[in-house]
Design a protein around this motif. Structure first.
Motif, short mmCIF file in Angstrom:
data_model
loop_
_atom_site.label_atom_id
_atom_site.label_comp_id
_atom_site.label_asym_id
_atom_site.label_seq_id
_atom_site.Cartn_x
_atom_site.Cartn_y
_atom_site.Cartn_z
N ARG A 38 35.50 14.76 4.16
CA ARG A 38 36.53 14.55 5.87
C ARG A 38 37.32 13.93 5.37
O ARG A 38 37.04 12.05 6.51
N PRO A 39 38.39 13.75 5.06
CA PRO A 39 39.82 12.69 5.14
C PRO A 39 40.34 12.12 5.72
O PRO A 39 40.37 10.45 6.22
N GLU A 40 40.12 12.90 7.32
CA GLU A 40 40.68 12.42 8.15
C GLU A 40 39.30 11.06 8.55
O GLU A 40 39.90 10.07 9.70
N THR A 41 38.62 10.72 8.57
CA THR A 41 37.29 9.44 8.74
C THR A 41 38.09 8.35 8.46
O THR A 41 37.18 6.86 8.74
N GLU A 47 39.98 -0.07 9.18
CA GLU A 47 40.91 0.77 8.06
C GLU A 47 39.87 2.32 7.68
O GLU A 47 39.76 2.93 6.76
N GLY A 48 38.48 2.70 9.10
CA GLY A 48 38.71 4.64 8.91
C GLY A 48 37.14 4.38 9.51
O GLY A 48 36.40 3.18 8.97
N VAL A 49 36.92 5.05 10.15
CA VAL A 49 35.85 5.22 11.49
C VAL A 49 34.05 4.94 10.11
O VAL A 49 33.22 5.33 10.49
N VAL A 50 34.80 6.22 9.42
CA VAL A 50 33.67 6.10 8.46
C VAL A 50 32.59 5.10 7.50
O VAL A 50 32.23 5.46 7.09
N HIS A 51 33.18 3.59 8.02
CA HIS A 51 33.01 2.74 7.46
C HIS A 51 32.15 2.40 8.78
O HIS A 51 31.42 0.98 8.54
N PRO A 111 35.99 9.19 17.80
CA PRO A 111 36.78 9.17 16.71
C PRO A 111 38.11 10.39 16.84
O PRO A 111 38.51 10.84 15.90
N ASP A 112 38.00 10.92 17.55
CA ASP A 112 39.77 12.13 18.24
C ASP A 112 39.75 10.45 18.46
O ASP A 112 41.44 10.46 17.66
N THR A 113 40.26 9.62 18.71
CA THR A 113 41.73 8.45 18.98
C THR A 113 41.16 7.41 17.87
O THR A 113 42.49 6.86 17.81
#
Length: 371
Positions: free
Chosen positions: A225-228, A246-250, A275-277
């Motif tokens: 999921r690259p968008e994360t 640098e990304g919500v994935v973290h 996540p949307d914003t």
């Protein structure tokens, strides 16, 4: 040994299928089943990682683990099957894991795996083989109640108890499953493995998510999921910009590490992920206090009772709560509660059931301070 498996027929007339991961726990279960005099079949699920051509040999049920399971079965003189479940595991566990992180939730992949690939599919396969039961190396207890129906209880050793991950077990599955290690400490299990001469006697326990053996789940999620990985804003509870990430994935709710913002009166924690914003909402620890949670996908193994003890993380202690109309209300504000996590209900040692946290309701700030 035969009484441990609680089977009606004489051991010599029974067939036991053992779910074997290649670790010491399931290997000892296979040894116990073989010593009971029953016919034993070991089954290992071949689970790949996130689609790479080469499997990580340290991951669950792949590479070295499959070899170890086969070696143990050869040592015990029992049959061993390997089932290729790459596609099923990918869609049922790994993709859902990535989707949950992309949605700003905190998934529990072990619960997903037990509810799907492991118990649903392995139970079905064991039944096809005509087995009397499916035995696993989980540290939980199957206790037959006064009504003659099996119940699921915590493992005797609190440090090893795995009941939190098994709340989704159905009554029909529990009737068929056996957990021979539920009354044992890990040290005794390793002694049994050594006594049997099993190659896995001193094999280290897995410490991370099985399909992310190095613990770097962010790399996996970013690939799927690259968008994360897109950067975004860090704001306070009032929406004021404090910095960037640098990304919500973290990040997960309740996390403190990685929020590199100085000059604050109090340490900052992730309170909410949008996540949307791509925004992280941060605040002091008291902002993490939760009064109640909506729980979905509920599974009950016992009666649907109101007064429960609730556990919202695998390492958390159960706390007093009330369960009514889909809402779990904590007796005192609870911390570390996040959508996506499992909420598991107990009555003392007995597991009652559980589900997935859908939403949470924050406790009033004054209540949080008092807690």
């Amino acid at each position: 040994m035969s009484s441990i498996f609680d089977l009606v027929r004489p051991a010599g007339d029974t067939r036991i299928v053992v779910a074997m991961s290649g670790g010491v726990d399931s290997s000892v279960v296979a040894a116990m089943a073989a010593r009971s005099g029953a016919e034993v079949i070991g089954v290992t699920l071949q689970l790949y990682d996130h689609g790479e051509a080469v499997k990580r040999t340290g991951s669950c049920c792949a590479g070295q683990d499959i070899y170890d399971a086969k070696t143990v079965c050869d040592r015990l003189g029992v049959a061993h099957y390997v089932l290729d479940y790459e596609s099923r595991f990918r869609t049922g566990v790994i993709d859902k894991f990535a989707d949950e992180y992309a949605a700003g939730r905190t998934p529990v992949p072990c619960s997903l795996c037990n509810q799907g690939v492991k118990f649903v599919d392995l139970v079905a396969f064991a039944r096809e083989l005509g087995a009397d039961c499916l035995a696993t190396g989980h540290y939980v207890r199957r206790v037959v109640g006064a009504d003659g129906k099996p119940q699921l209880w915590k493992g005797r050793d609190p440090a090893r108890d795995q009941s939190y991950f098994l709340y989704g077990t159905s009554a029909d599955q529990l009737d068929y499953l056996r957990f021979p290690l539920g009354d044992m400490p890990k040290s005794e299990v390793r002694k049994l493995a050594e006594a049997e001469g099993l190659v896995v006697a001193n094999k280290p326990d897995s410490q991370d998510i099985c399909f992310v053996p190095d613990g770097d789940y962010a790399t996996l999620v970013k690939k799927l999921r690259p968008e994360t990985a897109a950067p975004g804003e860090i704001v306070d509870l009032n929406g004021e910009l404090l910095g960037r990430h640098e990304g919500v994935v973290h990040f997960t709710i309740g996390q403190r590490r990685g929020i590199d913002i100085g000059g604050q009166a109090q340490p900052l924690y992730v309170v909410r992920i949008e996540p949307d914003t791509r925004r992280l909402v941060v605040g002091p620890r008291r902002a993490l206090a939760v009064a109640s949670a909506e729980v979905e996908g509920l599974n009950w193994l016992a009666e649907d009772q109101i007064a429960v003890e609730a556990k919202v993380r695998s390492l958390a202690r159960p706390v007093p709560a009330r369960w009514e109309d889909g809402t779990l209300t904590f007796a005192m504000p609870e911390y570390g509660v996040a959508p996506g996590q499992s909420a598991v209900f107990y009555d003392g040692e007995r597991l009652l059931g559980g589900g997935t946290i859908a939403t949470t309701q924050a406790a009033a700030m004054d209540e949080a301070v008092a807690a």
